[in-house]
Design a protein around this motif. Structure first.
Motif, PDB file in Angstrom:
ATOM      1  N   GLY A  64       0.822  -1.199   0.000  1.00  0.00           N
ATOM      2  CA  GLY A  64       0.000   0.000   0.000  1.00  0.00           C
ATOM      3  C   GLY A  64       0.855   1.248   0.000  1.00  0.00           C
ATOM      4  N   GLN A  65       0.430   2.251  -0.727  1.00  0.00           N
ATOM      5  CA  GLN A  65       1.207   3.483  -0.840  1.00  0.00           C
ATOM      6  C   GLN A  65       0.802   4.483   0.228  1.00  0.00           C
ATOM      7  N   ARG A  66       1.750   5.308   0.671  1.00  0.00           N
ATOM      8  CA  ARG A  66       1.469   6.338   1.672  1.00  0.00           C
ATOM      9  C   ARG A  66       0.924   7.583   0.981  1.00  0.00           C
ATOM     10  N   THR A  67      -0.278   7.458   0.496  1.00  0.00           N
ATOM     11  CA  THR A  67      -0.913   8.559  -0.226  1.00  0.00           C
ATOM     12  C   THR A  67      -2.241   8.869   0.437  1.00  0.00           C
ATOM     13  N   ALA A  68      -3.050   9.680  -0.257  1.00  0.00           N
ATOM     14  CA  ALA A  68      -4.316  10.124   0.332  1.00  0.00           C
ATOM     15  C   ALA A  68      -5.263   8.974   0.615  1.00  0.00           C
ATOM     16  N   ASP A  69      -5.070   7.822  -0.073  1.00  0.00           N
ATOM     17  CA  ASP A  69      -6.020   6.737   0.117  1.00  0.00           C
ATOM     18  C   ASP A  69      -5.872   6.052   1.473  1.00  0.00           C
ATOM     19  N   VAL A  70      -4.847   6.386   2.272  1.00  0.00           N
ATOM     20  CA  VAL A  70      -4.752   5.835   3.616  1.00  0.00           C
ATOM     21  C   VAL A  70      -5.194   6.847   4.664  1.00  0.00           C
ATOM     22  N   ALA A  71      -5.717   7.970   4.214  1.00  0.00           N
ATOM     23  CA  ALA A  71      -6.136   8.987   5.178  1.00  0.00           C
ATOM     24  C   ALA A  71      -7.220   8.466   6.111  1.00  0.00           C
ATOM     25  N   GLY A  72      -8.044   7.532   5.612  1.00  0.00           N
ATOM     26  CA  GLY A  72      -9.115   6.986   6.437  1.00  0.00           C
ATOM     27  C   GLY A  72      -8.614   6.187   7.619  1.00  0.00           C
ATOM     28  N   VAL A  73      -7.355   5.721   7.560  1.00  0.00           N
ATOM     29  CA  VAL A  73      -6.823   4.963   8.683  1.00  0.00           C
ATOM     30  C   VAL A  73      -5.696   5.727   9.364  1.00  0.00           C
ATOM     31  N   ALA A  74      -5.568   6.994   9.058  1.00  0.00           N
ATOM     32  CA  ALA A  74      -4.516   7.792   9.692  1.00  0.00           C
ATOM     33  C   ALA A  74      -4.692   7.786  11.199  1.00  0.00           C
ATOM     34  N   VAL A  75      -3.593   7.756  11.921  1.00  0.00           N
ATOM     35  CA  VAL A  75      -3.633   7.648  13.371  1.00  0.00           C
ATOM     36  C   VAL A  75      -3.726   9.029  13.986  1.00  0.00           C
ATOM     37  N   ARG A 107      -0.960   4.385  22.013  1.00  0.00           N
ATOM     38  CA  ARG A 107      -1.615   3.082  21.838  1.00  0.00           C
ATOM     39  C   ARG A 107      -0.972   2.307  20.699  1.00  0.00           C
ATOM     40  N   LEU A 108      -0.643   2.991  19.615  1.00  0.00           N
ATOM     41  CA  LEU A 108       0.004   2.329  18.497  1.00  0.00           C
ATOM     42  C   LEU A 108       1.344   1.754  18.923  1.00  0.00           C
ATOM     43  N   CYS A 109       2.111   2.514  19.677  1.00  0.00           N
ATOM     44  CA  CYS A 109       3.404   2.045  20.176  1.00  0.00           C
ATOM     45  C   CYS A 109       3.225   0.793  21.031  1.00  0.00           C
ATOM     46  N   ARG A 110       2.205   0.810  21.893  1.00  0.00           N
ATOM     47  CA  ARG A 110       1.940  -0.352  22.742  1.00  0.00           C
ATOM     48  C   ARG A 110       1.543  -1.570  21.901  1.00  0.00           C
ATOM     49  N   LEU A 124       0.374  -2.233   9.694  1.00  0.00           N
ATOM     50  CA  LEU A 124       0.975  -1.595   8.524  1.00  0.00           C
ATOM     51  C   LEU A 124       0.147  -0.393   8.077  1.00  0.00           C
ATOM     52  N   ALA A 125      -1.171  -0.562   8.033  1.00  0.00           N
ATOM     53  CA  ALA A 125      -2.034   0.545   7.632  1.00  0.00           C
ATOM     54  C   ALA A 125      -1.932   1.708   8.619  1.00  0.00           C
ATOM     55  N   ARG A 126      -1.839   1.377   9.896  1.00  0.00           N
ATOM     56  CA  ARG A 126      -1.791   2.429  10.916  1.00  0.00           C
ATOM     57  C   ARG A 126      -0.475   3.201  10.887  1.00  0.00           C
ATOM     58  N   VAL A 127       0.654   2.495  10.655  1.00  0.00           N
ATOM     59  CA  VAL A 127       1.910   3.243  10.613  1.00  0.00           C
ATOM     60  C   VAL A 127       2.012   4.058   9.327  1.00  0.00           C
ATOM     61  N   TYR A 128       1.391   3.607   8.245  1.00  0.00           N
ATOM     62  CA  TYR A 128       1.362   4.437   7.032  1.00  0.00           C
ATOM     63  C   TYR A 128       0.546   5.694   7.300  1.00  0.00           C
ATOM     64  N   GLY A 129      -0.600   5.505   7.990  1.00  0.00           N
ATOM     65  CA  GLY A 129      -1.416   6.654   8.333  1.00  0.00           C
ATOM     66  C   GLY A 129      -0.751   7.564   9.339  1.00  0.00           C
ATOM     67  N   CYS A 130       0.114   6.984  10.172  1.00  0.00           N
ATOM     68  CA  CYS A 130       0.819   7.762  11.198  1.00  0.00           C
ATOM     69  C   CYS A 130       1.637   8.890  10.572  1.00  0.00           C
ATOM     70  N   PRO A 187      10.444   5.497  13.549  1.00  0.00           N
ATOM     71  CA  PRO A 187      10.849   4.335  14.352  1.00  0.00           C
ATOM     72  C   PRO A 187       9.744   3.282  14.473  1.00  0.00           C
ATOM     73  N   LEU A 188       8.497   3.734  14.665  1.00  0.00           N
ATOM     74  CA  LEU A 188       7.390   2.782  14.749  1.00  0.00           C
ATOM     75  C   LEU A 188       7.207   2.041  13.430  1.00  0.00           C
ATOM     76  N   SER A 189       7.274   2.769  12.339  1.00  0.00           N
ATOM     77  CA  SER A 189       7.130   2.147  11.028  1.00  0.00           C
ATOM     78  C   SER A 189       8.249   1.140  10.776  1.00  0.00           C
ATOM     79  N   ALA A 190       9.468   1.479  11.179  1.00  0.00           N
ATOM     80  CA  ALA A 190      10.592   0.556  11.011  1.00  0.00           C
ATOM     81  C   ALA A 190      10.367  -0.731  11.798  1.00  0.00           C
ATOM     82  N   GLN A 191       9.852  -0.612  13.020  1.00  0.00           N
ATOM     83  CA  GLN A 191       9.609  -1.801  13.836  1.00  0.00           C
ATOM     84  C   GLN A 191       8.542  -2.694  13.221  1.00  0.00           C
ATOM     85  N   VAL A 192       7.485  -2.089  12.675  1.00  0.00           N
ATOM     86  CA  VAL A 192       6.415  -2.881  12.059  1.00  0.00           C
ATOM     87  C   VAL A 192       6.939  -3.574  10.797  1.00  0.00           C
ATOM     88  N   HIS A 193       7.718  -2.868   9.994  1.00  0.00           N
ATOM     89  CA  HIS A 193       8.267  -3.497   8.791  1.00  0.00           C
ATOM     90  C   HIS A 193       9.273  -4.584   9.145  1.00  0.00           C
TER      91      HIS A 193
END
Length: 404
Positions: free
Chosen positions: A96-107, A114-117, A144-150, A161-167
């Motif tokens: 999934g690309q980090r574009t406007a289409d992930v805005a619906g799941v942006a954190v 909570r995401l970190c936890r 993955l969707a949440r860190v893209y939205g983050c 850092p959160l995105s790196a840990q999820v990947h």
């Protein structure tokens, strides 16, 4: 694919590679070539003269219209044979690309804690749960969707850092389940994000994951070079506590030692193992907070694996008998040790010992035989060494793995 047919094959490859977020080095590794070869294809018009290579490129780049991509007619069934279903939800989330289409799941800002936890909980499940595959499989697409939205809500310092840990977790999961191309993509992305965030310890951990995947892709030389360079460079960073640096350097040298073993470089494998053992012996585990903890038991278990890879089976089995406090390892570490032990027994044509080790792995994680492709490979090897004395146990393991 929307690339025009007037583009050269190299230009199409570069366009699709960039759309997929793949580095040149990563794509080249996935198709078995050097990054310089790919650079010449993309920029200098070098021809790709093997159909198998073109098909592999099409597979990795997720090309639907292969004929347009290659400029030739290719039977569609031939292409479909190369596409594996694997983990479609995770794969779709990863690509999934980090574009406007992930805005619906942006954190939203208030949910960052909570995401970190949740990320930490997912890692805990992977290391310690008897149901680690099902738990992590269920969580990864959403994470993955949440860190893209983050990235849409938070600064790079918070998000990367959160995105790196999820990947990094995505890569570990896909590596174990056998989806190596996507595992390498996730590892490459994790490493890039950790470095961009300026997190030296996290980058070192991500590089280890990257190296592990390279080993399975038969790029042991590259894995060894990268891990040694990272370990040596990390030692020069005086801003991090010595215990933290020592822990990550130990893990890097362990990975490099395994890579040297894959190359059958006995001297270098032993040298790197000795360096790791010396480092681990001087660490106080209670002082390690940020880096991945490492103990002498981890090093002893890894030495068994290196000896097995080198083909020194008798020595591997002797060392395995000397590994004390295996239960002190976390669940993933114990399973990995028992699978290594099974490998050594199979090399020694000791089917009974191999089956016992596989049963111990299955006891620690009942999902391992079904989900870990390496475990399944060892089980098939054990079945091929048919013996009446262990046939019943083998049948039970085969049922657990879904083979029968």
């Amino acid at each position: 694919m929307t690339a025009g047919l007037d583009m050269t094959i190299g230009e199409r490859i570069e366009l699709l590679r960039r759309r997929r977020g793949l580095s040149r080095q990563t794509l080249a590794s996935l198709v078995g070539y050097s990054s310089e070869w790919l650079r010449q294809v993309e920029r200098k018009g070098r021809q790709v003269d093997r159909l198998s290579t073109l098909l592999r490129l099409a597979q990795v780049l997720h090309v639907k219209d292969v004929a347009a991509f290659m400029g030739v007619a290719v039977p569609q069934d031939r292409v479909e044979q190369l596409i594996q279903e694997g983990e479609p939800d995770i794969r779709a989330a990863l690509l999934g690309q980090r574009t406007a289409d992930v805005a619906g799941v942006a954190v939203p800002p208030g949910d960052l804690t909570r995401l970190c936890r949740d990320v930490n909980d997912a890692w805990t499940s992977w290391h310690h749960s008897a149901h680690r595959y099902s738990l992590v499989r269920a969580r990864l697409p959403g994470l993955l969707a949440r860190v893209y939205g983050c990235h849409a809500w938070h600064s790079a310092r918070q998000a990367l850092p959160l995105s790196a840990q999820v990947h990094r977790l995505t890569s570990a999961f896909l590596h174990s389940t056998g989806e190596l191309p996507h595992a390498l993509l996730a590892a490459d992305r994790a490493l890039a994000e950790a470095r961009q965030a300026g997190e030296a310890l996290l980058a070192a951990a991500c590089l280890r994951g990257f190296g592990d995947v390279l080993l399975r892709l038969h790029s042991a030389g590259q894995a060894r070079e990268l891990c040694v360079a990272e370990a040596d460079g990390l030692a020069l960073d005086g801003e991090i506590a010595a215990e933290e640096v020592g822990a990550e350097r130990t893990w890097l040298y362990l990975t490099a030692a395994e890579a040297a073993a894959f190359q059958q470089d006995h001297h270098e494998a032993e040298r790197l193992m000795d360096m790791a053992e010396e480092l681990a012996g001087g660490l106080r585990g209670s002082d390690i907070r940020t880096a991945t903890p490492v103990t002498p038991v981890d090093v002893a278990a890894h030495r068994v694996r290196v000896e097995a890879v080198l083909g020194r089976t008798a020595r591997a089995l002797r060392l395995a008998e000397q590994v004390e406090e295996v239960d002190a390892l976390h669940r993933e570490g114990r399973v990995r040790f028992y699978l290594t032990l099974a490998r050594a027994h199979l090399q020694a044509r000791d089917q009974s010992g191999a089956v016992l080790a596989l049963m111990q792995a299955d006891r620690d994680c009942g999902e391992e035989m079904r989900c870990n492709v390496y475990a399944r490979h060892l089980l098939r090897q054990a079945i091929s060494q048919d013996s009446v004395t262990v046939r019943r146990d083998l049948h039970q393991l085969a049922e657990s793995a879904g083979i029968v």
